[in-house]
Motif scaffolding. Sequence first.
Motif, PDB file in Angstrom:
ATOM      1  N   GLN A   1      -0.865   7.202   3.718  1.00 47.68           N
ATOM      2  CA  GLN A   1      -1.724   6.792   5.443  1.00 47.68           C
ATOM      3  C   GLN A   1      -0.394   6.373   5.421  1.00 47.68           C
ATOM      4  O   GLN A   1       0.045   6.827   7.128  1.00 47.68           O
ATOM      5  CB  GLN A   1      -2.711   6.501   5.427  1.00 47.68           C
TER       6      GLN A   1
ATOM      7  N   ASN B   1      -9.019   8.344   8.058  1.00 46.79           N
ATOM      8  CA  ASN B   1      -8.790   8.490   7.280  1.00 46.79           C
ATOM      9  C   ASN B   1      -9.470   6.538   6.406  1.00 46.79           C
ATOM     10  O   ASN B   1      -9.703   6.706   5.309  1.00 46.79           O
ATOM     11  CB  ASN B   1      -7.584   8.174   6.236  1.00 46.79           C
TER      12      ASN B   1
ATOM     13  N   ASN C   1      -3.890  -1.720   4.674  1.00 44.70           N
ATOM     14  CA  ASN C   1      -4.863  -0.455   3.777  1.00 44.70           C
ATOM     15  C   ASN C   1      -5.087  -1.731   2.052  1.00 44.70           C
ATOM     16  O   ASN C   1      -6.427  -0.961   1.613  1.00 44.70           O
ATOM     17  CB  ASN C   1      -3.248   0.533   3.419  1.00 44.70           C
TER      18      ASN C   1
ATOM     19  N   GLY D   1     -12.453   5.973   4.340  1.00 45.89           N
ATOM     20  CA  GLY D   1     -12.674   5.226   2.713  1.00 45.89           C
ATOM     21  C   GLY D   1     -13.384   3.859   2.836  1.00 45.89           C
ATOM     22  O   GLY D   1     -14.218   3.514   1.706  1.00 45.89           O
TER      23      GLY D   1
ATOM     24  N   LEU E   1      -9.239   5.940  -4.779  1.00 45.67           N
ATOM     25  CA  LEU E   1      -8.549   6.497  -4.323  1.00 45.67           C
ATOM     26  C   LEU E   1      -8.538   6.333  -3.207  1.00 45.67           C
ATOM     27  O   LEU E   1      -7.350   6.380  -2.616  1.00 45.67           O
ATOM     28  CB  LEU E   1     -10.030   7.238  -4.377  1.00 45.67           C
ATOM     29  N   GLU E   2      -9.008   5.263  -2.278  1.00 47.57           N
ATOM     30  CA  GLU E   2      -8.706   4.739  -0.997  1.00 47.57           C
ATOM     31  C   GLU E   2      -6.948   4.171  -1.532  1.00 47.57           C
ATOM     32  O   GLU E   2      -6.657   3.504  -0.206  1.00 47.57           O
ATOM     33  CB  GLU E   2      -9.918   3.184  -0.994  1.00 47.57           C
TER      34      GLU E   2
ATOM     35  N   THR F   1      -5.271   6.466  -0.637  1.00 47.49           N
ATOM     36  CA  THR F   1      -4.621   7.176   0.762  1.00 47.49           C
ATOM     37  C   THR F   1      -4.207   6.200   1.610  1.00 47.49           C
ATOM     38  O   THR F   1      -3.818   6.128   1.912  1.00 47.49           O
ATOM     39  CB  THR F   1      -6.539   7.469   0.925  1.00 47.49           C
TER      40      THR F   1
END
Lengths: 245, 236
Positions: B202, B168, B93, B172, B194-195, B198
């Motif tokens: 997640q 999610n 991520n 993003g 924000l990603e 997230t």
Amino acid sequence: MKIEWWTVGLQAVNVLILLWLLHRLLYRPIRGVLDQRQQQTTLLLQQADEARSQGRAERTALEAERRELAKSRRNLESDAQAAIVAERDRLLAGVQAEAEERARVARALLEAERQSVEAALLEEASHLAVDIARRLLDRLPKPAVLAAFLDGACAQVNRLPGGSVPGMDDEVELVSAVELDDAEQGLCRERLRAVFGTDKGLRFGTDPTLIAGIELRLPHAVVRSHWANDLSLVLERLHADARAA
Amino acid sequence: MTNSPLESQVLLRLGPIPIAAQVVSTWAIMLLLALACWRLSRRLSIERPGRLQTLAEWFLELAGAEIGATIRIDPKPYLPLLTTLFLFILSTNLSSLVPGNEPPTAHIETDAALAGIVFAATLYFGIRERGLGGYLRSFAQPTWIMVPLNVIETLTRTFSLMVRLFGNVMSGVFVIGIVASLAGLLVPIPFMALEVLTGIVQAYIFTVLATVFIGAAVSDDQSEGGDQNTSPKENV
């Protein structure tokens, strides 16, 4: 959207390979470090517990030893106290016995000394009495003195019971402090003949201890009419008075 | 980024096997993680741990405590798999921060692989702990009528696990791509931050849900596992 199943498989294999890599390079080493540290901590805690237990055991042993020492000390003190008391009693008994022995010896010495002094005094008093009597006798006429002692002796003979008076054949010894001359012996024979009725068995003797006067030694009685006897009576009276006081 | 994230970009082919960009990214991430762990494992010390070692120990202790609090049994057998899932998803991520790189989890293939691994782990641990019969009987709890529903639940929750992560992360990346194509270089930065958040969340959620699924499979208390399956965490 199209799913590429080859990619799905590759990614699954990749994740499994990563799992294997991380298991070998991260989890196992870190887990080993944590386990070793935990073992060291556990070992330290065990050592601390053992040290604490050992300390408690030593403290318990020391307390028991201290109690034992206190008990021994009390026993020693009581034994020493008993020994001291016994020794004290023994010493007191010994001292008391020694004191009593010394007192007894002292009393014996005092008694002996007293008797010695008394004897000396008596001797001195006797010599003094003899000296006084001689001085008195020297001032008095001898016949009168002898007559007075004869009168006293005759009076005592007269008070004797009938069985004690000698018969005609009995010997009678007249003892005087100094040797009598013929005149004085004649006087004595005359006076005793009047009492006994005869002077056939009369003999004369001397005894300086009589001081002055005469003593008639009859077969069954002795008649004393001399100052030694009088002084003896006086001394007995004085002793009786002293004991009564 | 202007390509659709729904499409896998194949870089090369090894015979019939296509090597997509996400696979190459995954290899790079695996390599970095393996190198970092290898260097860490060479400098381990019991008496004087370094900062990185301290961080690793803290992470593993925390993960073990979280897993133990969730499944209520010894977490050691499950710790490598679950922490690997967390580290892998977190790394993939966060790889979106590398310019020109698409996170592998933004592609459904990677998420499907992860969900499949969780599904397989659930079956493996459940059968290992309870036996095949015991694990199969767990589908008939509280009554045999529930068997179809429990089977469907097992499949759908794996599917939801995959779709949740994919949706999610992909969303993003998709939003950042749209914003970047419309507003230039600096505007997507807040969206990238924000990603990042997230991505962390997640990764945590995927790992927690995997823990819950495995815990439900190995736990004898079916009702407790059922409650965990319907816990608010799953509904995030």
